[in-house]
Design a protein around this motif. Structure first.
Motif, PDB file in Angstrom:
ATOM      1  N   UNK A   1    -132.846 104.457 -40.922  1.00 15.02           N
ATOM      2  CA  UNK A   1    -132.581 104.648 -39.521  1.00 15.02           C
ATOM      3  C   UNK A   1    -132.069 103.422 -39.167  1.00 15.02           C
ATOM      4  N   UNK A   2    -131.122 103.126 -38.353  1.00 16.22           N
ATOM      5  CA  UNK A   2    -130.753 101.899 -37.618  1.00 16.22           C
ATOM      6  C   UNK A   2    -131.726 101.481 -36.586  1.00 16.22           C
ATOM      7  N   UNK A   3    -132.321 100.610 -36.754  1.00 20.03           N
ATOM      8  CA  UNK A   3    -133.525 100.239 -35.777  1.00 20.03           C
ATOM      9  C   UNK A   3    -133.020  99.901 -34.488  1.00 20.03           C
ATOM     10  N   UNK A   4    -131.567  99.467 -34.279  1.00 19.14           N
ATOM     11  CA  UNK A   4    -131.075  99.410 -33.009  1.00 19.14           C
ATOM     12  C   UNK A   4    -130.971 100.553 -32.019  1.00 19.14           C
ATOM     13  N   UNK A   5    -130.535 101.604 -32.755  1.00 19.92           N
ATOM     14  CA  UNK A   5    -130.082 102.931 -32.128  1.00 19.92           C
ATOM     15  C   UNK A   5    -130.951 104.103 -32.457  1.00 19.92           C
ATOM     16  N   UNK A   6    -131.855 103.944 -33.397  1.00 20.61           N
ATOM     17  CA  UNK A   6    -132.861 105.016 -33.811  1.00 20.61           C
ATOM     18  C   UNK A   6    -132.038 106.106 -34.710  1.00 20.61           C
ATOM     19  N   UNK A   7    -130.782 106.002 -35.264  1.00 22.08           N
ATOM     20  CA  UNK A   7    -130.173 107.016 -35.797  1.00 22.08           C
ATOM     21  C   UNK A   7    -129.755 106.490 -37.233  1.00 22.08           C
ATOM     22  N   UNK A   8    -129.697 107.486 -38.079  1.00 24.39           N
ATOM     23  CA  UNK A   8    -128.735 107.229 -39.410  1.00 24.39           C
ATOM     24  C   UNK A   8    -127.554 107.061 -38.959  1.00 24.39           C
ATOM     25  N   UNK A   9    -126.767 108.028 -38.318  1.00 19.65           N
ATOM     26  CA  UNK A   9    -125.503 107.864 -38.115  1.00 19.65           C
ATOM     27  C   UNK A   9    -125.517 108.396 -36.482  1.00 19.65           C
ATOM     28  N   UNK A  10    -124.949 107.816 -35.661  1.00 20.69           N
ATOM     29  CA  UNK A  10    -124.924 108.238 -34.423  1.00 20.69           C
ATOM     30  C   UNK A  10    -124.024 109.512 -34.177  1.00 20.69           C
ATOM     31  N   UNK A  11    -124.664 110.542 -33.589  1.00 18.90           N
ATOM     32  CA  UNK A  11    -124.070 111.873 -33.374  1.00 18.90           C
ATOM     33  C   UNK A  11    -122.466 111.945 -32.918  1.00 18.90           C
ATOM     34  N   UNK A  12    -122.043 110.995 -32.083  1.00 22.48           N
ATOM     35  CA  UNK A  12    -120.573 111.099 -31.726  1.00 22.48           C
ATOM     36  C   UNK A  12    -119.707 110.608 -32.923  1.00 22.48           C
ATOM     37  N   UNK A  13    -120.304 109.549 -33.601  1.00 25.11           N
ATOM     38  CA  UNK A  13    -119.667 109.287 -34.851  1.00 25.11           C
ATOM     39  C   UNK A  13    -119.319 110.592 -35.946  1.00 25.11           C
ATOM     40  N   UNK A  14    -120.429 111.235 -36.000  1.00 31.20           N
ATOM     41  CA  UNK A  14    -120.379 112.562 -36.731  1.00 31.20           C
ATOM     42  C   UNK A  14    -119.362 113.463 -36.186  1.00 31.20           C
ATOM     43  N   UNK A  15    -119.622 113.715 -34.952  1.00 32.17           N
ATOM     44  CA  UNK A  15    -118.653 114.678 -34.350  1.00 32.17           C
ATOM     45  C   UNK A  15    -116.942 114.022 -34.455  1.00 32.17           C
ATOM     46  N   UNK A  16    -116.872 112.841 -34.167  1.00 37.13           N
ATOM     47  CA  UNK A  16    -115.488 112.204 -33.922  1.00 37.13           C
ATOM     48  C   UNK A  16    -114.900 112.269 -35.559  1.00 37.13           C
ATOM     49  N   UNK A  17    -115.699 112.045 -36.604  1.00 36.54           N
ATOM     50  CA  UNK A  17    -115.036 112.044 -37.909  1.00 36.54           C
ATOM     51  C   UNK A  17    -114.756 113.423 -38.424  1.00 36.54           C
ATOM     52  N   UNK A  18    -115.823 114.265 -38.132  1.00 33.64           N
ATOM     53  CA  UNK A  18    -115.524 115.624 -38.536  1.00 33.64           C
ATOM     54  C   UNK A  18    -114.379 116.357 -37.981  1.00 33.64           C
ATOM     55  N   UNK A  19    -114.156 116.160 -36.582  1.00 27.40           N
ATOM     56  CA  UNK A  19    -113.219 116.803 -36.067  1.00 27.40           C
ATOM     57  C   UNK A  19    -111.789 116.378 -36.638  1.00 27.40           C
ATOM     58  N   UNK A  20    -111.482 115.079 -37.173  1.00 29.40           N
ATOM     59  CA  UNK A  20    -110.428 114.357 -37.674  1.00 29.40           C
ATOM     60  C   UNK A  20    -109.820 115.474 -39.118  1.00 29.40           C
ATOM     61  N   UNK A  21    -110.888 116.346 -39.533  1.00 30.44           N
ATOM     62  CA  UNK A  21    -110.542 117.010 -40.406  1.00 30.44           C
ATOM     63  C   UNK A  21    -110.563 118.521 -39.973  1.00 30.44           C
ATOM     64  N   UNK A  22    -111.579 119.028 -39.196  1.00 29.14           N
ATOM     65  CA  UNK A  22    -111.869 120.218 -38.754  1.00 29.14           C
ATOM     66  C   UNK A  22    -110.742 120.687 -37.683  1.00 29.14           C
ATOM     67  N   UNK A  23    -110.164 119.847 -37.016  1.00 28.58           N
ATOM     68  CA  UNK A  23    -108.937 120.111 -36.101  1.00 28.58           C
ATOM     69  C   UNK A  23    -107.974 121.050 -36.687  1.00 28.58           C
TER      70      UNK A  23
END
Length: 123
Positions: A5-27
């Protein structure tokens, strides 16, 4: 997601990063034709796309994803076509999505839910 977990934002990976990366393929699947590799219409469809100038891309196709050619599927982003090696059930498509995203997003399991129904794929 698994990882530190990133101590600055509290996430392993930010949700927007997941969404944006996944969409590059799923589009590639959005409003696309999905055919099995053995479908007899596939070679004819590719010929029609070539003859109509669609295979090289079209001005109306502004959502072009990352092209991929894996053991499970091949995307033709320029003509909104995905060719799958297995029947295009949600269970098989979730396996395709998992294979596209697992390494860059460090995921162990992917689940699709819709109402009371769900399909998952994990290693």
């Amino acid at each position: 997601m698994e990882g530190e977990v990133n101590s600055k934002n509290g996430f392993v990976v930010a949700c927007n990063s997941i969404k944006n990366h996944a969409w590059e393929y799923l589009v590639n699947f959005d409003h696309a034709i999905i055919l099995q590799k053995e479908d007899p219409i596939l070679p004819e469809l590719l010929k029609v796309y070539e003859a109509q100038g669609i295979k090289g891309g079209s001005t109306w196709n502004t959502s072009v994803g990352i092209a991929f050619d894996t053991e499970l599927a091949k995307a033709y982003p320029e003509c909104r076509l995905v060719v799958v090696k297995k029947v295009a059930t949600v269970e098989n498509l979730i396996e395709v999505f998992y294979s596209l995203l697992k390494d860059t997003l460090n995921i162990k399991k992917l689940t699709f839910t819709s109402g009371d129904n769900a399909a998952s794929f994990s290693v």
